[in-house]
Design an enzyme around this catalytic site. Structure first.
Site, PDB file in Angstrom:
ATOM      1  N   GLN A  22       4.836   6.271   2.125  1.00 44.75           N
ATOM      2  CA  GLN A  22       3.770   7.193   2.539  1.00 44.75           C
ATOM      3  C   GLN A  22       4.293   8.315   3.431  1.00 44.75           C
ATOM      4  O   GLN A  22       3.613   9.324   3.622  1.00 44.75           O
ATOM      5  CB  GLN A  22       2.663   6.432   3.287  1.00 44.75           C
ATOM      6  CG  GLN A  22       1.872   5.504   2.381  1.00 44.75           C
ATOM      7  CD  GLN A  22       0.771   4.804   3.148  1.00 44.75           C
ATOM      8  OE1 GLN A  22       1.014   3.784   3.794  1.00 44.75           O
ATOM      9  NE2 GLN A  22      -0.434   5.353   3.107  1.00 44.75           N
ATOM     10  N   CYS A  47      -7.296   4.479   2.230  1.00 49.88           N
ATOM     11  CA  CYS A  47      -5.837   4.629   2.318  1.00 49.88           C
ATOM     12  C   CYS A  47      -5.541   6.005   2.903  1.00 49.88           C
ATOM     13  O   CYS A  47      -6.154   6.992   2.495  1.00 49.88           O
ATOM     14  CB  CYS A  47      -5.220   4.491   0.930  1.00 49.88           C
ATOM     15  SG  CYS A  47      -3.443   4.733   0.889  1.00 49.88           S
ATOM     16  N   HIS A  98      -2.066  -4.609   1.160  1.00 47.07           N
ATOM     17  CA  HIS A  98      -2.220  -3.183   0.855  1.00 47.07           C
ATOM     18  C   HIS A  98      -0.884  -2.448   1.064  1.00 47.07           C
ATOM     19  O   HIS A  98      -0.445  -1.683   0.202  1.00 47.07           O
ATOM     20  CB  HIS A  98      -3.314  -2.595   1.763  1.00 47.07           C
ATOM     21  CG  HIS A  98      -3.555  -1.121   1.598  1.00 47.07           C
ATOM     22  ND1 HIS A  98      -4.728  -0.606   1.105  1.00 47.07           N
ATOM     23  CD2 HIS A  98      -2.763  -0.052   1.861  1.00 47.07           C
ATOM     24  CE1 HIS A  98      -4.661   0.719   1.066  1.00 47.07           C
ATOM     25  NE2 HIS A  98      -3.466   1.085   1.532  1.00 47.07           N
ATOM     26  N   GLU A  99      -0.215  -2.727   2.192  1.00 47.15           N
ATOM     27  CA  GLU A  99       1.042  -2.016   2.486  1.00 47.15           C
ATOM     28  C   GLU A  99       2.161  -2.465   1.544  1.00 47.15           C
ATOM     29  O   GLU A  99       2.978  -1.662   1.104  1.00 47.15           O
ATOM     30  CB  GLU A  99       1.461  -2.243   3.945  1.00 47.15           C
ATOM     31  CG  GLU A  99       0.435  -1.798   4.986  1.00 47.15           C
ATOM     32  CD  GLU A  99      -0.127  -0.395   4.763  1.00 47.15           C
ATOM     33  OE1 GLU A  99       0.563   0.456   4.138  1.00 47.15           O
ATOM     34  OE2 GLU A  99      -1.275  -0.143   5.184  1.00 47.15           O
ATOM     35  N   GLY A 157      -2.019   0.444   9.251  1.00 44.39           N
ATOM     36  CA  GLY A 157      -0.819   0.078   8.520  1.00 44.39           C
ATOM     37  C   GLY A 157      -0.218   1.306   7.877  1.00 44.39           C
ATOM     38  O   GLY A 157      -0.904   2.324   7.692  1.00 44.39           O
TER      39      GLY A 157
HETATM   40 ZN    ZN Z   1      -2.432   2.951   1.805  1.00 42.58          ZN
END
Ligand code: ZN
Length: 476
Positions: free
Chosen positions: A50, A87, A129-130, A45
């Site tokens: 990010q 992550c 999480h995303e 993901g």
């Molecule tokens: Zn992450």
């Protein structure tokens, strides 16, 4: 074209990302680039922040196909489960995070059409999480514990797969021991068997089952209640379970060397104090009784000497003036439970460090005696108030009125006493119930005469009609 992944302290990771207003060519290009970046990093993901773009866009491929979601929103969620995550933006670390088990997410696809997605398990975890990334939240903010992870572990996944599952023999008896067991189950560990003290006959001959037995039986776990854990049949049963760990919380019997040698990685104990302080059976009650304002939980490697093993993890908790043994015990149980999964992972990975206890600082917290339950009214009001809190909900602090037992359940300090009043003297002219102590007056808010219901001080004054000057006596 793969993009650079922003890491660690990059400010863009901490911003709230902006919704996408127009799904145009640059947005579609970004989606393509994010997919390539995720694949190159072997991730499952990726969120737009990010790669340095503060927009609400995520891509997820958790093995069940690729999902691109623009402006994702969580519509509903159910259940929670705990698993280890990593992550791509925080290399070198992993941690256990509670996530919803199933989620329903909505958003837009690259054509601008509205989509709905029902997900569970690993895909649900990856989506959560995303989506957190879009609000500037990183998994480390939510991780109950953090551990160093090798580069391969974290490169392989944006969200890591399941943690190692252990086979556990769990030993615990009262309410305090329920929460750690619940945590181990929610992390997916295999509870080979649950060992509790034998059920005892309580008031009026009714059999009282230990809290842990009730919890475990309701979940169809195998429950053993040996009269003695030194019994060879029981030790053989523990050996036959081939446990990775023995996890002990307020079990209530000393464990033999043979039993401590049964697990592959070792035996740990969750103890509700900051060891080496308050070793023994009643650490929660003793800390309150002593008027402490802080205590804590220790997870230690079990040694033969009671509560003397090396310290694997420790957390501090405040004791608030309104805490009693019940509320503080709950607080400490939750804290200890949250610490357990990481300790087990570390012990299995041989990265755990046990710090020896300093015997010079050790103090004792022996089991409560009948003597501990009796109120000595010549002590200061504050000390009696601590005693009452420490003995709530059970067994209760006791006094005598007209030769009959009364449990004092809740009191409040009201002020200094008049000179010359004898400790134990009742003051009830205004219809409330107050008692003179060695130093200061205590107002009795709740009390319970033997065999009667719980009542307020006012109700007692109306029903039992004590005269001002009558006394509560200490039981002989
Ligand atoms: Zn992450």
């Amino acid at each position: 074209m793969p993009l650079d992944i922003f890491k660690d302290d990059a400010p863009v990771l901490r911003q709230k990302a902006k919704p996408v207003r127009n799904i145009n060519a640059p947005v579609r290009k970004l989606l393509d680039d994010m997919q390539e970046t995720m694949k190159e990093a072997h991730g499952v993901g990726l969120a737009a922040p990010q790669v340095g773009t503060s927009k609400r866009i995520i891509v997820v491929d958790a093995g069940a196909g690729l999902y691109e979601i623009i402006n994702p929103e969580l519509l509903s969620a159910e259940g929670t489960e705990c698993a280890i995550e990593g992550c791509l933006s925080i290399p070198g670390w992993a941690g256990d995070v509670d996530r919803f088990t199933t989620v329903r997410v909505t958003g837009l696809n690259r054509d601008g059409s509205k989509i709905w997605l029902d997900a569970s398990g690993f895909l649900a975890r990856a989506l959560q999480h995303e989506m957190d990334h879009l609000d500037g939240i990183l998994f480390v903010d939510k991780a109950k514990t953090l551990m160093e992870a090798t580069q391969e572990d974290v490169e392989a996944v944006e969200v890591a797969a399941k943690p190692t599952q252990f086979r556990i023999v769990y030993m615990g008896t009262p309410e305090f021991a329920v929460k750690p067991l619940e945590e181990l189950l929610s992390c997916g560990h295999d509870i080979a068997m649950v060992v509790t003290q034998p059920s005892r006959r309580g008031n009026r001959g009714k059999v009282q089952e230990p809290a842990v037995k009730e919890y475990a039986s309701a979940r169809n776990l195998r429950v053993l209640q040996p009269e003695s854990v030194d019994d060879e049949t029981f030790i053989q049963a523990a050996r036959d379970a081939h446990p990775d760990f023995l996890v002990v919380a307020a079990f209530g019997q000393k464990l033999s060397k043979e039993l401590l040698n049964t697990p592959k990685y070792g035996a740990v104990n969750v103890h509700p104090s900051l060891l080496p302080e308050y070793r023994g059976a009643a650490p929660v009650q003793r800390a309150i009784m002593d008027g402490r304002t802080r205590t804590g939980v220790t997870i230690m490697r079990m040694a033969q000497r009671m509560d003397a093993g090396g310290i694997l993890a420790q957390s501090v908790a405040e004791i608030s003036p309104s805490d009693d043994a019940g509320t503080l015990g709950e607080k400490l149980a939750a804290l200890g439970a949250a610490m357990l999964p990481r300790v087990l992972q570390e012990m299995a990975g041989r990265t755990a460090r046990a710090i020896p206890q300093d015997p010079a600082r050790a103090t004792r917290a022996p089991r409560l005696s009948a003597q501990d339950e009796q109120i000595d009214w010549s002590r200061p009001a504050a000390a009696i108030a601590n005693q009452v809190r420490a003995l709530r909900p059970e067994p209760g602090a006791r006094t005598l009125f007209g030769g009959k037992n009364i449990k004092i359940r809740a009191v409040e300090e009201t002020g200094p006493s008049a000179a010359g009043s004898r400790p134990g003297t009742i003051e009830c002219d205004d219809g409330t119930l107050a008692v003179v102590t060695g130093s200061g007056i205590l107002r009795v808010q709740q009390l319970q005469p033997a065999g009667k219901r719980l009542m307020t001080g006012d109700e007692f004054v109306r029903g039992y009609r004590p005269a001002t000057g009558d006394r509560f006596e200490s039981p002989a």
